[in-house]
Design a protein around this motif. Sequence first.
Motif: not given
Length: 462
Positions: A121-125, A132-136
Amino acid sequence: MSCFQDYIYLHKEHSDWITKIQWIPEVGLVSSSLDTTIKTFDINRERITHTCTHHTKGVHSFVWCKAYSCFASCGLERDVTIWHGTTGRKLGELRGHTSSVCGIALDDNLNHVFTLSIDKSIKVWDLRNHKCLQTILEDDWARHDDSQPTCIMYDHNRRRLITANHRPYVWQHKVITQDRSGHREPVRGALYNSVFAVVVSVDEGGTTCVWNMQDGQREGRFTGGHENSKVTAVGFDHGQRRLVTAANDGTMIMWNFNNGSLIKRFCHDQEPMEITELLFARDEKRGSDIAYAAGWNSKVFVWEDEDDDVVDEYKTYDGHSEDILAMAAYPPKQYLATGDYQGRIVIWGLMTGEKKSWMSHRAERYETSVERLLWLPAYSPQQRQAASAAAAALTASAATLAVGGSNPSVSSFFAPTAEASLAAGISQVSARPGKPPRADSNPPAPPAAAAAAADGGGDGDS
């Protein structure tokens, strides 16, 4: 046949596998290891300058954010640790992954951190608020074969995230919504305006924001002014109705901070060097406002605030041989105090430029710079005696720390008189980043002369 060694050991301080090594100009050589530590190494002095011990398990990787002078590091733990690059103090954590974090990347422009965990999983912070702005997740990939990345990086030139397993996969970094209510560059100053009951903040890029004190909402915003130069000093005019900014190219501009219109420029024809301090004072005899600016020219520039678009008639107060870093005015007694990188403080006549006295810290050459100056109200005899005792205690404490091998970052001294007192904040440094000490500078005054000056006995000459 002799054997030549074509390598050297920088240090052997890690006790397990080293997972990443990176040269960071602001910090030095940084290395992370499975021994749970991250170490910074000074190549010039050949020693470890700091060891991060905020991780309890092995560290996989780290990134450096220049804008906030902090590291974000990850490892066998599920959380990403944020810590200050100079002090080593822990600033927070990015929590949200359910397994170990194996990769991390950074977008310097938006200060976004990208993390990859072993569950793919990839997360954008957002590094500013640690949200956390987004989770892929696996379902978000176009091809299932690409949904098992093992590494991650960020392409700053094309603004895209790249992951890879058996082949690279590109994610375009598109900002759908962006918070433009604040600053995107380091804030240089924030000033409270008592006339309009607002706070005016200015960042290094020249963006100015006006904030409502009641609800914290932004009331105004404008950009530009100093072109490609960085803002280094901010202030209000004497009536607090206009904003003044100065930059590292020696320019000084006055603005209407309500609508962003440029009112005038203050100019001089000397070397265009950085301005570190500016202030305004009222000349009651002439009925006009006076602008003061000081910085790396080692001079105080003085302009009369005229109605012209360009004010180019000025005079200078000369008395420093090093960069002026601090300045403070005391209008009731018509005093102006300036402090420089060498530790010398000069007291001037506010309107005349006459040297009233001077004082200097008892320190080795280039060890103590005056970072802040503040005039205090007049003391009674009892208060002056107590202030003198406190100053002696502070001086003794600082001397004890210095002898003991510590490095005190901030200290203070006081020069109480019957008229007013001056407090100075000093910072012990070994060298000024980006600007070496001048070879022709004079050393600070000897202890006897400094003591005399502190008592008001200085004659204005070194």
